[in-house]
Structures are given as C-alpha cells and as structure tokens.
Write a protein that holds these residues in place. Sequence first.
Motif, mmCIF file in Angstrom:
data_model
loop_
_atom_site.group_PDB
_atom_site.id
_atom_site.type_symbol
_atom_site.label_atom_id
_atom_site.label_comp_id
_atom_site.label_asym_id
_atom_site.label_seq_id
_atom_site.Cartn_x
_atom_site.Cartn_y
_atom_site.Cartn_z
ATOM 1 N N LEU A 145 1.535 80.794 12.675
ATOM 2 C CA LEU A 145 2.069 81.912 12.994
ATOM 3 C C LEU A 145 1.613 82.972 12.281
ATOM 4 N N TYR A 146 1.368 84.295 12.993
ATOM 5 C CA TYR A 146 0.941 85.292 11.828
ATOM 6 C C TYR A 146 1.609 86.612 12.123
ATOM 7 N N CYS A 147 2.730 86.632 13.253
ATOM 8 C CA CYS A 147 3.622 87.555 13.557
ATOM 9 C C CYS A 147 4.762 87.208 14.368
ATOM 10 N N VAL A 148 5.780 87.951 14.285
ATOM 11 C CA VAL A 148 6.823 87.567 15.030
ATOM 12 C C VAL A 148 7.397 88.463 16.040
ATOM 13 N N PRO A 149 7.568 87.845 17.292
ATOM 14 C CA PRO A 149 7.916 88.547 18.599
ATOM 15 C C PRO A 149 9.169 89.505 18.334
ATOM 16 N N TYR A 150 9.228 90.685 18.706
ATOM 17 C CA TYR A 150 10.046 91.722 18.401
ATOM 18 C C TYR A 150 10.888 92.188 19.779
ATOM 19 N N GLY A 320 4.452 93.212 28.439
ATOM 20 C CA GLY A 320 4.020 93.987 27.213
ATOM 21 C C GLY A 320 4.946 93.676 26.076
ATOM 22 N N GLY A 321 4.945 94.374 24.982
ATOM 23 C CA GLY A 321 6.020 94.183 23.986
ATOM 24 C C GLY A 321 5.461 94.266 22.848
ATOM 25 N N SER A 322 6.286 94.168 21.621
ATOM 26 C CA SER A 322 5.808 94.306 20.371
ATOM 27 C C SER A 322 6.048 93.097 19.445
ATOM 28 N N ASP A 323 5.271 92.832 18.338
ATOM 29 C CA ASP A 323 5.252 92.105 17.161
ATOM 30 C C ASP A 323 5.404 92.615 15.860
ATOM 31 N N LEU A 324 6.101 91.922 14.990
ATOM 32 C CA LEU A 324 6.044 92.338 13.596
ATOM 33 C C LEU A 324 5.294 91.328 12.614
ATOM 34 N N ALA A 325 4.417 92.111 11.737
ATOM 35 C CA ALA A 325 3.708 91.183 10.886
ATOM 36 C C ALA A 325 3.833 91.613 9.464
ATOM 37 N N VAL A 326 3.542 90.573 8.678
ATOM 38 C CA VAL A 326 3.337 90.935 7.191
ATOM 39 C C VAL A 326 2.002 91.096 7.047
ATOM 40 N N THR A 327 1.425 92.172 6.089
ATOM 41 C CA THR A 327 -0.108 92.270 6.001
ATOM 42 C C THR A 327 -0.597 91.226 4.952
ATOM 43 N N ALA A 328 -1.802 90.843 4.922
ATOM 44 C CA ALA A 328 -2.327 89.867 4.185
ATOM 45 C C ALA A 328 -2.159 90.220 2.575
ATOM 46 N N LYS A 329 -2.443 91.430 2.149
ATOM 47 C CA LYS A 329 -2.418 91.782 0.839
ATOM 48 C C LYS A 329 -1.228 92.154 0.358
ATOM 49 N N THR A 344 14.682 90.697 13.384
ATOM 50 C CA THR A 344 14.387 89.996 14.515
ATOM 51 C C THR A 344 15.442 88.981 14.657
ATOM 52 N N SER A 345 16.519 88.996 13.979
ATOM 53 C CA SER A 345 17.554 87.920 13.839
ATOM 54 C C SER A 345 18.280 87.822 15.307
ATOM 55 N N SER A 346 18.872 87.017 15.603
ATOM 56 C CA SER A 346 19.906 87.094 16.740
ATOM 57 C C SER A 346 20.879 88.323 16.944
ATOM 58 N N LYS A 347 21.143 88.590 15.689
ATOM 59 C CA LYS A 347 22.169 89.805 15.671
ATOM 60 C C LYS A 347 21.241 91.007 16.076
ATOM 61 N N SER A 348 20.278 91.039 15.529
ATOM 62 C CA SER A 348 19.428 92.397 15.856
ATOM 63 C C SER A 348 18.877 92.421 17.185
ATOM 64 N N GLU A 349 18.419 91.327 17.694
ATOM 65 C CA GLU A 349 18.033 91.003 19.005
ATOM 66 C C GLU A 349 19.109 91.614 19.970
ATOM 67 N N GLN A 350 20.267 91.246 19.626
ATOM 68 C CA GLN A 350 21.405 91.447 20.449
ATOM 69 C C GLN A 350 21.604 93.036 20.824
ATOM 70 N N VAL A 351 21.205 93.699 19.682
ATOM 71 C CA VAL A 351 21.469 95.110 19.755
ATOM 72 C C VAL A 351 20.525 95.573 20.852
ATOM 73 N N LEU A 352 19.077 95.028 20.767
ATOM 74 C CA LEU A 352 18.447 95.475 21.841
ATOM 75 C C LEU A 352 18.838 95.152 23.268
ATOM 76 N N ALA A 353 19.197 93.790 23.339
ATOM 77 C CA ALA A 353 19.653 93.273 24.569
ATOM 78 C C ALA A 353 20.672 94.353 25.380
ATOM 79 N N ASP A 354 21.806 94.763 24.220
ATOM 80 C CA ASP A 354 22.749 95.609 24.767
ATOM 81 C C ASP A 354 22.369 96.944 25.192
ATOM 82 N N LYS A 355 20.984 97.381 24.768
ATOM 83 C CA LYS A 355 20.452 98.580 25.276
ATOM 84 C C LYS A 355 19.450 98.396 26.309
#
Length: 434
Positions: A145-150, A320-329, A344-355
Amino acid sequence: MKRQVLATLSTAALLATAAGCSSGGPSSAPTGVDAKNVTGTVTVWLMNDAQKSWPELVQQVNDEFAQKYPKVQIKLSYHEWQNKVSELDTAIAAGQAPDVVELGNTETLKYIVNGSLMSLQRGSFDHSDNWIKGLSDTCTYNQTLYCVPYYAGARIGLYNSKMFQDATGSADLPQNEDDLLTALDKVQAKYKGSAGYSSLYLPGPYWYAAMSYVTAYGGSIAKFDSAGTWHGTLHDAKSQQGLQHFVDLVKKYNKSGDYKVNEADQAKVLGHEKAGLIYANGWEQSVATAPITGTPALQDSLRIAAMPGPNGKPLPSFIGGSDLAVTAKSQNSEAAADWVRMFTSSKSEQVLADKDTLPNNLVQLAPLKDKPATSAAANAVQDAWFTPLAPGWGAIEKQNVLVDMLNAVFAGKSVEEATKEADARIDQLINNPG
C-alpha cells in the motif's frame, strides 16, 4: 469485472519498471515513540474541495492530531487541481515535498512507480478490508500500500425535473435510453425558442463521458496483452461503436454551437437553464443552484438519477475520487501517517457521508445507496470503470490524447481514423513511466 482483472495484470506490468525503487522510504509502522515528545512539522497538501466543502472535518482532525502530537506543527495548504501536479513535481525535484499529499486516483501510479511515495501498513487504517476497490487498486502496487483512499465519486444524470415535467408529463428521468431519447426530443421541442438550449448538454471533449459509452459497448481504452505490454484498443470494433454512439448524441443534442468546449462549466449551463440534462458529478448540483454560477430557485427542480445507457442498462460510470499519501522523504513520516489515519478514520468518513460525499469504504457507503441524493452514484461505484492502471497513463492524460481524438472527430475526422491515431499515441506512452 474487467477493471479488476486489468488492475491485477498492471501490477505484473510494473514489476520490472519499479523494481528497487517502489518503496521509496521506510515503512510507516508505529515505532512506539511517545507521540507527546515528537517534534517538528507535518506539511499537508489538500485540494481546495476540503476547504470549500468540509472545513470542519479538517479542523476536527487537526485538533485531534494536536492533542496527540502537541509539539508537532501542522502546515496545511490548499491547492487547485489544475496546478497541483506541476507544483508537486517541482517540490519533489527541489527536495521540498509535503509530508502528506492528496492525489486524484488517476495520479497515484506515477508517484508510486517513480518512488515518491512511502509504503504504508494497510491494516492500521480503518475499514481497510472494505475499501472501495476502484480506489484501493490505485493505491496498491505489488501487494504493498502506498496511499489511503479518501473519498469516491461517480457520474450520474443531473436534470431539471420541471422541464421534463412540462415537456413529457413526467418529472422522472426515464431509465431506458430509448425512452430517454424520446423524452429529450420532447424537451428540446418545448424549449427550442431558448437560444443555445440543449435538452442533453454533452460537451464534445468530455472524454469521461465518451469512455463511459465505450465501456457500455464492451470496449476499452487499452489492454494488457500476453507479451507483457499495454496497447491501445480504441480502434477495436466495440470501442469504435461506443465512441460513435457518444458522437451521435453530442451532434444531435448539443446546441451550444461549439463542440470544442469541455465539461468544466456544464453545471453553469444547467444552472442558467440552458440545458435539461447533464452527465455530472453529484457535487455539480450545488454549482447549478448557487448564485452567479447558477440559479438558487432551481433547488427544488434539479434532481439526480442514474444515467441510462445503451442495451437497457445504466451508463457505466468512471469512478473518481482522491487518495492520501505520505511522501517517501518525509522527515516526520510516522506522525504524517497518523494524520492520514485520523483523516480517513470511520469518524472522519462519516462526516463526508453526512455531506452526501461517497466515503472510502463499502460499510459506510451502504446507507447512501437508498438515499435519494446519493443513490445513483453510490450504486454506480461497484460497476464503475477506471483508466488503465499502466505506468504511462499519466502522460496520456497530460498530453490530452483522448481530448485530441474527440476534437479531431468533431472537426470532421472519422471515428475509425481518429481512434487509430489515438492508439498510436497511446502505444508510444502507455508502457513508459513518467
């Protein structure tokens, strides 16, 4: 699904290319260091969507992070989609890359292949076993894994129900394409007195829409072959059939007078009552009902529905959509990865779902499938199509290969000739990392 098979094959295609450089840095595994004693900064680049649409989520996560890492400073900046890639490339080349960066899901592969992203521990993120595959695939290379779905997005039909009611006697969007075309003809006749009015506003260079019709007919942009390479397939019979269908729709219903105008302002066209139906992202409804860009009085008239496609099925949507990544350096990679976990926690994702924004996982997506405002997009996600997961896709998109192909067709070139020329350009680019 064909998209899932291609995702697996593309991993094999990248093995030789990215061997030795894919990790790009240490793992983000927690080290057991006391977070309260961690110092330094974490620089975060988010797209301006977050600033406009869910600033309270950003504040919530930053507050949570500050409680855990009181000695770490968050440096947050917002960026525009049209400039972000060039800004990021410049920052990486200068050794000034952010610690955390938001990437569109068509952008991730380039940075994975060139070693710019750090590997992450999949199991340390909420709902990692239930992430939407169309997002998860774009973050994964060689089972790492190199990034996290947002968040996710899917295109749907956005239409003026009052116009359809007045012209056809029904405010509902037909769900069979033949019935839809009959309705569009009636809507067009009803509003023919309005200059430049399009019952279906379908822009000529709108390649996401064009490729949806290609997919509907069983075609594709490119395929991975037994020789271990990608090659363009737009000139294949099924792809040409889908593209021709799209071209016919544009020519019949787009009355704007300019086939070269892209979809960037299609919500404004709908909002200014110069269209009855557009193929859009759900968020474009807010543009169409906002002052200046649209008409607030249309709030009760604009509706969302699945876009009918050929063969009696909904039109396949691009995911479509966005991901979040941490850069290598990153100099503070553990804290950076923790910020991504929080965002990207369940709590945060629920904020998006509510919108009414599609969250990154199937569990929190499920309730949105029955919600009128989100059902069309939420139900489209699992059958959506995606661009080829090939090392050179970024160059193909950057060089506007598909846009140029469509513009050539509307300038008079045949679909057969234009697709062959596009495939030749695709073959030159698709197997080469950017």
